[in-house]
Design a protein around this motif. Structure first.
Motif, mmCIF file in Angstrom:
data_model
loop_
_atom_site.group_PDB
_atom_site.id
_atom_site.type_symbol
_atom_site.label_atom_id
_atom_site.label_comp_id
_atom_site.label_asym_id
_atom_site.label_seq_id
_atom_site.Cartn_x
_atom_site.Cartn_y
_atom_site.Cartn_z
ATOM 1 N N ARG A 80 53.324 48.428 54.050
ATOM 2 C CA ARG A 80 52.999 48.725 52.658
ATOM 3 C C ARG A 80 51.535 49.415 52.409
ATOM 4 O O ARG A 80 51.591 50.400 52.028
ATOM 5 C CB ARG A 80 53.257 47.838 51.694
ATOM 6 C CG ARG A 80 53.683 48.065 50.193
ATOM 7 C CD ARG A 80 55.198 48.215 49.931
ATOM 8 N NE ARG A 80 55.571 48.053 48.800
ATOM 9 C CZ ARG A 80 56.665 48.577 48.342
ATOM 10 N NH1 ARG A 80 57.428 49.268 49.190
ATOM 11 N NH2 ARG A 80 57.197 48.320 46.959
ATOM 12 N N ARG A 87 46.518 50.867 47.694
ATOM 13 C CA ARG A 87 47.346 49.875 46.597
ATOM 14 C C ARG A 87 47.319 48.434 46.531
ATOM 15 O O ARG A 87 46.650 47.801 47.373
ATOM 16 C CB ARG A 87 48.818 50.413 46.897
ATOM 17 C CG ARG A 87 49.328 49.461 48.281
ATOM 18 C CD ARG A 87 50.940 49.733 48.328
ATOM 19 N NE ARG A 87 51.889 49.270 47.281
ATOM 20 C CZ ARG A 87 52.908 49.851 46.828
ATOM 21 N NH1 ARG A 87 53.423 50.670 47.368
ATOM 22 N NH2 ARG A 87 53.334 49.296 45.813
ATOM 23 N N VAL A 89 49.255 45.084 46.525
ATOM 24 C CA VAL A 89 50.525 44.674 46.858
ATOM 25 C C VAL A 89 50.519 43.222 45.872
ATOM 26 O O VAL A 89 49.736 42.330 45.940
ATOM 27 C CB VAL A 89 50.832 44.451 48.167
ATOM 28 C CG1 VAL A 89 52.087 43.550 48.505
ATOM 29 C CG2 VAL A 89 50.583 45.410 48.939
ATOM 30 N N TYR A 119 46.011 42.171 48.209
ATOM 31 C CA TYR A 119 47.103 41.581 47.477
ATOM 32 C C TYR A 119 46.904 40.630 46.515
ATOM 33 O O TYR A 119 45.713 39.911 46.353
ATOM 34 C CB TYR A 119 48.154 41.245 48.588
ATOM 35 C CG TYR A 119 47.545 39.813 49.296
ATOM 36 C CD1 TYR A 119 47.894 38.603 48.913
ATOM 37 C CD2 TYR A 119 46.445 39.971 50.232
ATOM 38 C CE1 TYR A 119 47.305 37.375 49.415
ATOM 39 C CE2 TYR A 119 45.802 39.021 50.957
ATOM 40 C CZ TYR A 119 46.460 37.500 50.575
ATOM 41 O OH TYR A 119 45.802 36.281 51.104
ATOM 42 N N ASP A 194 56.507 43.616 44.593
ATOM 43 C CA ASP A 194 56.689 44.163 46.048
ATOM 44 C C ASP A 194 57.441 43.099 46.780
ATOM 45 O O ASP A 194 58.421 43.576 47.462
ATOM 46 C CB ASP A 194 55.269 44.794 46.678
ATOM 47 C CG ASP A 194 54.580 45.895 46.112
ATOM 48 O OD1 ASP A 194 55.082 46.927 46.143
ATOM 49 O OD2 ASP A 194 53.585 45.389 45.436
ATOM 50 N N GLY A 225 61.272 47.224 47.103
ATOM 51 C CA GLY A 225 60.854 45.892 47.364
ATOM 52 C C GLY A 225 61.715 44.891 48.112
ATOM 53 O O GLY A 225 62.938 45.209 48.455
#
Length: 415
Positions: A80, A87, A89, A119, A194, A225
């Motif tokens: 990912r 991004r 996560v 994340y 996700d 996901g």
């Protein structure tokens, strides 16, 4: 269903037996000096309901439990971030029990070199006691059951005689809150996560509650996901818009729209290999379940083979390998070869049940699983599959009895 069962069902979503509810109420009556159950229920307050719920939820867990799911999730997160390094996560674990699962995920990502700012993990549990324990980050020796405890040296500090505290770096990656999946507000969380861990929750739900819970999870999960469930729960997800994730022993699923097109008519949980395991040594599979119908054992071969027969364990391992490759006929042959040598092998009958479920021969699958639990009454996985079949046949009472039996076995095995 008694008024007390209905009250707890509404509060938790759990399909609780009368004996469990009565035992919990008796415990609380002794602490509140209620004269009888009717008086206790009449005097119920939100605080007392919370205390009662604490006695019926199942918070048992430990670090690195069923490790392959964490490895699969880590690989997914890495991919990912490789596709989009900017991004964030988002990972959800529900229920989180005492925090062992979300903290394990954070440790796995840390050890994999994933940057902490990439994340965040949200962890929810219906139990205030579990949430409090998770927030404290303090655990006794029972929470460390993995053969390799190197993670404890890396991420915990030893406090007192037998307790350990998870590091601040790991704790800050996990946001822990009290919450009930069935009451989640989806307005701001559709497609939000996700990765979702929801393991060994559905086995305590009846059919309508299971469907409602899966619908919530489907809405929470991003379209591409991954969701990780308990072994016996994969078929339930596959009956409601999901497909199995092709990662051995992870027991993951993805939305059907994101899955590869090829899929069997009836999806069963992947076979759990016992002879080999990718990357890490896993604990032995749970034992198997009961039955009333029996199938005729495989007939012995007319003549003995010229060569010495393969060891029994190899025949079953080969049967699992062939089944995972989709070669149902060859896998079935290996099972029957094994039964010719060991006609009372519960595991062979369990595998034959899975093979027949895959080919949509559900009545034959049921017969094999019933023979399995006749030979091995505590075969957890066979009981779970029989419960799912009972639900599909609208046998609510039978499904509830099988689930309750499986739940008792599950708790006993974890103890």
């Amino acid at each position: 269903m008694t008024p007390a069962q209905s009250m707890l069902r509404k509060a938790t979503g759990l399909n609780l037996s009368k004996s469990i509810v009565d035992r919990a109420i008796k415990n609380r009556m002794e602490r509140t000096d209620a004269a009888n159950q009717d008086q206790y229920l009449e005097q119920m307050t939100p605080a007392e309901l919370t205390a009662l719920v604490e006695l019926v939820v199942v918070p048992e867990s430990w670090f690195y439990r069923d490790q392959q799911a964490f490895h699969a999730a880590a690989e997914f997160v890495r991919a990912r971030l490789a596709a989009d390094g900017n991004r964030l996560v988002r990972i959800l674990t529900i229920p989180c029990a005492g925090g062992e699962e979300p903290y394990t995920m954070a440790m796995v990502l840390s050890d994999a070199g994933i940057a902490s700012g990439s994340y965040i993990i949200d962890a929810f549990d219906i139990s205030p006691g579990c949430v409090e324990r998770a927030k404290s980050g303090i655990y006794g020796r029972n929470a460390f059951r993995s053969q390799d405890l190197g993670f404890r040296d890396r991420h915990f500090s030893h406090i007192g005689d037998d307790d350990y505290r998870v590091s601040e770096a790991i704790r800050k990656q996990v946001r822990i809150k009290q919450g009930n999946l069935l009451e989640f507000d989806l307005s701001a969380r559709t497609g939000y996560y996700d990765v979702i861990f929801c393991r060994n929750l559905l086995i305590y739900f009846d059919k309508p509650t299971t469907k409602a819970a899966i619908a919530k999870l489907e809405a929470l999960l991003a379209n591409d996901g991954q969701l990780f469930a308990g072994y016996a729960e994969v078929p339930s997800f596959c009956q409601h818009g999901f497909s199995p994730l092709q990662y051995p022993q992870a027991f993951g699923v993805v939305k059907e729209a994101a899955a590869t097109p090829r899929k069997p008519a009836v999806v069963a949980a992947p076979l759990r290999p016992k002879a080999t395991a990718p990357r890490v040594a896993l604990p032995p599979a749970p034992a198997a379940p009961p039955t009333t119908h029996v199938t005729r054992p495989a007939e012995p071969r007319a003549s003995a083979p010229a060569a010495a027969p393969s060891p029994a364990v190899n025949l079953l391992a080969e049967a699992r390998r062939l089944a995972d490759l989709g070669d149902v006929k060859a896998s079935e042959g290996k099972c029957r070869d094994h039964l010719a040598q060991h006609p009372e092998s519960a595991e062979a009958y369990f595998i034959l049940g899975l093979l027949n479920e895959l080919t949509n021969k559900l009545k034959l699958a049921e017969d094999y699983w019933k023979r399995c639990i006749y030979l091995q009454p505590d075969h957890y996985e066979a009981l779970c599959h029989l419960a799912l079949l009972a639900e599909a046949n609208n046998d609510a009472a039978g499904a509830a009895a099988l689930k309750a039996r499986a739940a008792r076995i599950y708790k006993r095995q974890q103890a």
